[in-house]
Design an enzyme around this catalytic site. Structure first.
Site, short mmCIF file in Angstrom:
data_model
loop_
_atom_site.label_atom_id
_atom_site.label_comp_id
_atom_site.label_asym_id
_atom_site.label_seq_id
_atom_site.Cartn_x
_atom_site.Cartn_y
_atom_site.Cartn_z
N HIS A 1 -2.71 5.83 -1.51
CA HIS A 1 -3.75 5.64 -1.72
C HIS A 1 -4.19 4.39 -2.54
CE1 HIS A 1 -8.09 6.46 -3.06
NE2 HIS A 1 -7.83 5.73 -4.32
N GLU A 2 -3.04 4.15 -3.81
CA GLU A 2 -3.01 3.10 -4.41
C GLU A 2 -2.56 1.81 -3.69
OE1 GLU A 2 -4.74 3.12 -7.03
OE2 GLU A 2 -5.02 5.17 -7.20
N HIS B 1 -5.34 -0.14 -2.09
CA HIS B 1 -6.13 -1.12 -2.82
C HIS B 1 -5.24 -2.24 -3.19
CE1 HIS B 1 -9.42 1.84 -3.88
NE2 HIS B 1 -8.50 2.80 -4.41
#
Length: 448
Positions: free
Chosen positions: A22-23, A26
């Site tokens: 997920h990170e 980003h």
């Protein structure tokens, strides 16, 4: 592996993989948009490992593994060196900021597709959906007979027990009559209707299943294998013997036999077991032993195992697996939104929510069932993270997306005061949701 240790271990594996992915979404999009990333953290709090990359980003693993973050150069958090002004987050066009924020949930969605693809590629061992119905249950009322095989639920073909139960669980949330096509032991097909409208609104899904009363068909009363050196083998029992009676009481199926032994052994561990071998009736005297097996707590055992239920394994080649992955992701997404909608309207109970404890238990259980099951679990948790993060709750990605979409429409950023108010509201909503999920986890441990 010890269940507590296993639950903690597989929870850490699950969160480590999914939070990192997920990170990274980003991080990767931020870098492509020219934003300077100051820190990439898996976990919160004090760092237990860190290093500085060639790009100047600090990479770390922190002590609290319940999430992570990507810290970018941001003028809202302090002065920015004029030389780095072009790499500052808020200086970027709004569409780039939207892309950066949406990338986290987007990468979770990509991981969902990948995990489902791996699941279909390696296969997920399951059992065939051969069923029976408890007396006076909804399934019995619908006409389910012992030995019926589920062919489809609501028009969707089913090959395994778990897929059938997932489809029925989703239908329960709507509490509407649901079509069930089955094939009986005589080979004939029947179209039944499960009257799920009889289910009361707002109850947990496990209570709905109790009322449905649909279970796997019982295993026949046959000693499929006899453990060498255990009481049954010492008494002369052989693999394939049909179990007819226990102390003169007839046996309906293997579970009935096991329950009789478990119930009567504390009174007297000595049993007269009636069997049938090659069509000939026989009687054997077996003395049960109080012992532990495979690390489980001690219980009365005689050393026989039942026949294996009919196995079902869905496995595809790479291309077919990708098609199946896309279908599973779409179905799981619509089912998740359906459940959220039902909970918001009070038609489904919020007791269906699970927190970290529940996730840890399922992680351990799925890992123990095989790599295919664990891939399936990872896919579902990753999808849930994507959907949760896209909800328009301030402090979550969805809240920031809402702010930026408003900015896109009105042509100017949302005021700092409005953002701060939204953050407080978002924190309250998030902690309320987490508290409810944690309460549900604890409540499941308590006696009903």
């Amino acid at each position: 592996m010890n269940s507590v240790f296993g639950s903690v271990f597989w929870l850490l594996v699950t969160l480590g993989v999914l939070v990192t992915f997920h990170e990274f979404g980003h991080y990767w999009v931020a870098r492509r948009c020219g934003v300077k990333v100051l820190r990439f953290s898996v976990g919160f709090g004090k760092a237990i490992w860190k290093r500085i990359g060639k790009d100047g980003t600090e990479y770390q693993v922190a002590m609290i593994p319940l999430g992570g973050y990507v810290k970018m150069l941001d003028a809202r958090e302090g002065e920015v060196d004029p030389a780095l002004a072009g790499q500052e987050f808020t200086a970027k066009p709004v569409w780039q900021r939207i892309a950066i924020v949406a990338a986290g949930p987007g990468f979770n969605l990509i991981f969902t597709l990948f995990a489902f693809w791996l699941m279909f590629l390696v296969g997920k061992p399951d059992v065939a959906p051969v069923i029976t119905a408890a007396p006076q249950s909804i399934a019995a009322e619908a006409g389910v007979r012992t030995g019926d095989r589920i062919l489809s639920v609501d028009g969707h073909e089913m090959a395994t027990w778990s897929d059938s139960m997932d489809a029925i669980a989703n239908a329960m949330l709507g509490r509407e009559p649901t079509a069930l096509r089955v094939r009986g032991t005589d080979g004939g097909e029947r179209l039944l209707t499960l009257p799920l409208q009889q289910l009361p609104a707002g109850q947990p899904i496990d209570q709905y299943f109790d009322k449905l009363g649909m279970k796997l068909a019982p295993l026949p009363a046959i000693a499929a294998t006899v453990t060498p050196g255990d009481p049954a083998q010492q008494a002369g029992m052989q693999g394939g013997d049909k179990l007819v009676s226990v102390n003169g009481k007839p046996v309906a199926d293997f579970d009935d036999f096991a329950q009789q032994v478990k119930r009567d052994a504390p009174k007297s561990p000595r049993f007269v077991i009636g069997i049938e071998r090659a069509g000939q009736p026989m009687s054997l005297t077996v003395t049960a032993a109080w012992k532990s097996e495979e690390g489980r707590p001690k219980q009365w055992l005689i050393g026989i195992r039942p026949p294996q239920p009919e196995q079902a394994l869905v496995r595809y080649g790479p291309v077919k697996a990708m098609q199946a992955s896309l279908e599973s992701t779409w179905i799981s997404t619509t089912n998740t939104f359906n459940m959220i909608g039902k909970m918001l309207t009070g038609q489904a109970s919020t007791k269906n929510l699970s927190g970290v404890i529940g996730i840890a238990q399922v992680a351990n259980a799925s890992a123990s069932m095989g790599i295919g099951w664990f891939f399936s679990f990872l896919a579902m948790v990753s999808l849930s993270l994507a959907i949760l993060n896209l909800m328009p709750i301030p402090v979550l990605d969805g809240g920031w997306l809402l702010y930026y979409l408003i900015e896109l429409v009105k042509g100017s950023p949302v005021s700092e005061r409005a953002m701060m108010a939204g953050q407080y509201v978002g924190l309250v909503m998030l902690f309320t949701l987490m508290g409810l999920a944690f309460y549900n986890d604890i409540h499941r441990f308590l006696p009903s």
